[in-house]
Design a protein around this motif. Sequence first.
Motif, PDB file in Angstrom:
ATOM      1  N   SER A 288      34.486  32.550  36.103  1.00 54.71           N
ATOM      2  CA  SER A 288      34.700  31.456  36.787  1.00 54.71           C
ATOM      3  C   SER A 288      34.026  30.419  36.138  1.00 54.71           C
ATOM      4  CB  SER A 288      34.178  31.762  38.182  1.00 54.71           C
ATOM      5  OG  SER A 288      32.921  31.941  38.265  1.00 54.71           O
ATOM      6  N   LEU A 289      33.029  30.676  35.389  1.00 50.99           N
ATOM      7  CA  LEU A 289      32.145  29.507  34.691  1.00 50.99           C
ATOM      8  C   LEU A 289      33.206  28.520  33.857  1.00 50.99           C
ATOM      9  CD1 LEU A 289      29.194  31.664  34.049  1.00 50.99           C
ATOM     10  CD2 LEU A 289      29.505  30.049  36.022  1.00 50.99           C
ATOM     11  N   LYS A 290      32.695  27.429  33.718  1.00 51.88           N
ATOM     12  CA  LYS A 290      33.500  26.443  32.835  1.00 51.88           C
ATOM     13  C   LYS A 290      32.932  26.552  31.482  1.00 51.88           C
ATOM     14  CE  LYS A 290      34.726  23.459  36.617  1.00 51.88           C
ATOM     15  NZ  LYS A 290      34.873  22.333  37.134  1.00 51.88           N
ATOM     16  N   PRO A 291      33.431  26.047  30.277  1.00 52.90           N
ATOM     17  CA  PRO A 291      33.025  26.052  29.187  1.00 52.90           C
ATOM     18  C   PRO A 291      31.725  24.900  28.865  1.00 52.90           C
ATOM     19  CG  PRO A 291      35.509  25.985  29.008  1.00 52.90           C
ATOM     20  CD  PRO A 291      35.011  25.593  30.273  1.00 52.90           C
ATOM     21  N   ALA A 292      30.903  25.269  28.270  1.00 49.56           N
ATOM     22  CA  ALA A 292      29.536  24.551  28.149  1.00 49.56           C
ATOM     23  C   ALA A 292      29.411  23.436  27.076  1.00 49.56           C
ATOM     24  CB  ALA A 292      28.623  25.441  28.165  1.00 49.56           C
ATOM     25  N   PHE A 293      30.406  23.672  25.946  1.00 53.11           N
ATOM     26  CA  PHE A 293      30.347  22.883  24.819  1.00 53.11           C
ATOM     27  C   PHE A 293      31.579  22.143  24.357  1.00 53.11           C
ATOM     28  CE2 PHE A 293      26.969  26.181  24.615  1.00 53.11           C
ATOM     29  CZ  PHE A 293      25.798  25.497  24.674  1.00 53.11           C
ATOM     30  N   ILE A 294      32.560  22.799  24.149  1.00 47.48           N
ATOM     31  CA  ILE A 294      33.712  22.434  23.629  1.00 47.48           C
ATOM     32  C   ILE A 294      34.566  22.483  24.932  1.00 47.48           C
ATOM     33  CG2 ILE A 294      35.889  22.576  22.283  1.00 47.48           C
ATOM     34  CD1 ILE A 294      34.220  24.015  20.245  1.00 47.48           C
TER      35      ILE A 294
END
Length: 481
Positions: A239-245
């Motif tokens: 459920s977590l979203k991408p942190a970098f790209i």
Amino acid sequence: GQYSRPRLFVLPTMSGAVRKAVLLGVELAQKSLKGLMTKTAMDPALVDYVLYGTVIQEPKTSNIAREASINSGFPSNVPGHTVTQACISANQCFTTGAEKILSGQADVVVAGGCETFSDVPIRFSRPVRQRLIKAPKAMKKGAAGLLGLTKGLKMKDLAPEAPAIANYTTGEVMGHSADRLSARFGVSRADQDAFSLRSHHNAAAATEAGLYEDEIVRTNGITSENNIKGGSTMEKLQSLKPAFIKPHGTVTAGNASALTDGASAMLMMNEARALELGYTPKSILRSWAYVACDPFEDLLLGPTYAIAKVLKEMNLSIADIGVIEIHEAFAGQVLSNLVAMESKKFADDHLDGFHIGELPMDKINTLGGSLSLGHPFGATGGRLVTTASNRMVRGEGKVRIGMCSEMSRRFSPAPLTFCARTIANPHSTRSSPRAPTGGSATLASSSGMVTTRAKSAKQSGLTKGRSRVGCVNPNAVSGHL
């Protein structure tokens, strides 16, 4: 008789947890050093040299090795110096200590490292700093002189500067490198989340079984890590979203190591001195080396290059390795290295045809790793070597190989006696630290930590909206045997 150089033994070691109060790096370091001396019943006056690593330095304690040791009860005539080499700072400390012992410059060395992200040094911007330097002279001209200092300043110049997590040469944070590396080696988001989940579940099980009790010093009444999420699920991680790209990257806050506070300390001796003082070796550091990679494309592939060199040099195969500890900066970084090591084509193209092969997952980080335990940059090396040594003492294997990420270091079975990370609980009722620990003296590698006050990068103000970042230095990847 096989080796001509003296051997360095790894003695019992520990790491500790920080919870209620925010401690300075030097205070964490003191806890690790005092814990080490307490656990091993070592007289600080018998130590010949102290080496300590840290990455984000506090200007007031630039030589943290000296400040921490002298304030931990070490005599003032025991010298020490500080090392900064990203995630392998502690590793560099103990290999430097090994070199001192092998060269006859020391018999007993204490090495370790620390990091705190809860109280990082935050500076004025460069334009403001330049004007503040000129302020004493400007004050002689009165109000007009001081007013003149503001000429040319912009609103953005008034914003404070937090320490950069980005690599100076490439301008990238390691999360971007991990994301690109994962794509290059075909490591999916699901693969990374599954590996991270495994790390948390392994760490939770190890903690429940008491396997970390001998490695953690009581700090503020706490003896357990606070970053382990034993109840985590794939659903939560996915459920977590991408942190970098964004929006299509695969590295998230859930499959990257947390920025944490921690410290570690390791006791190293040559064989004769260790036996003279009545110590039973826990493991033996045999050989080591450092290698560098292209910071743009191969930043996180150092373990693969280093492990290939170790195995080839020592005439070993991966089947000879019983214990594997890998620094989990990012799940994608670890898995990409495993793919590279298994690839015959990668071996032909980049390793002069030396094919490492598949690393058995049941030998890798069986007690969890940096994804679950956290990653205080300067200290993680000690945790790796300590955990690996203890795993071998419990019978998991006779030879250990380990890796960190960023500049590459490798260890192999050659000569040395070395003492691993130790942070002790002064209230422990354990038997005498000099009692035989069981198991044969074997091989260990390095990396340390006292431990963890988990804090996201966003909370620490170190990056904008990026919740977790692993190592910092673009050249640092450690592989060690």
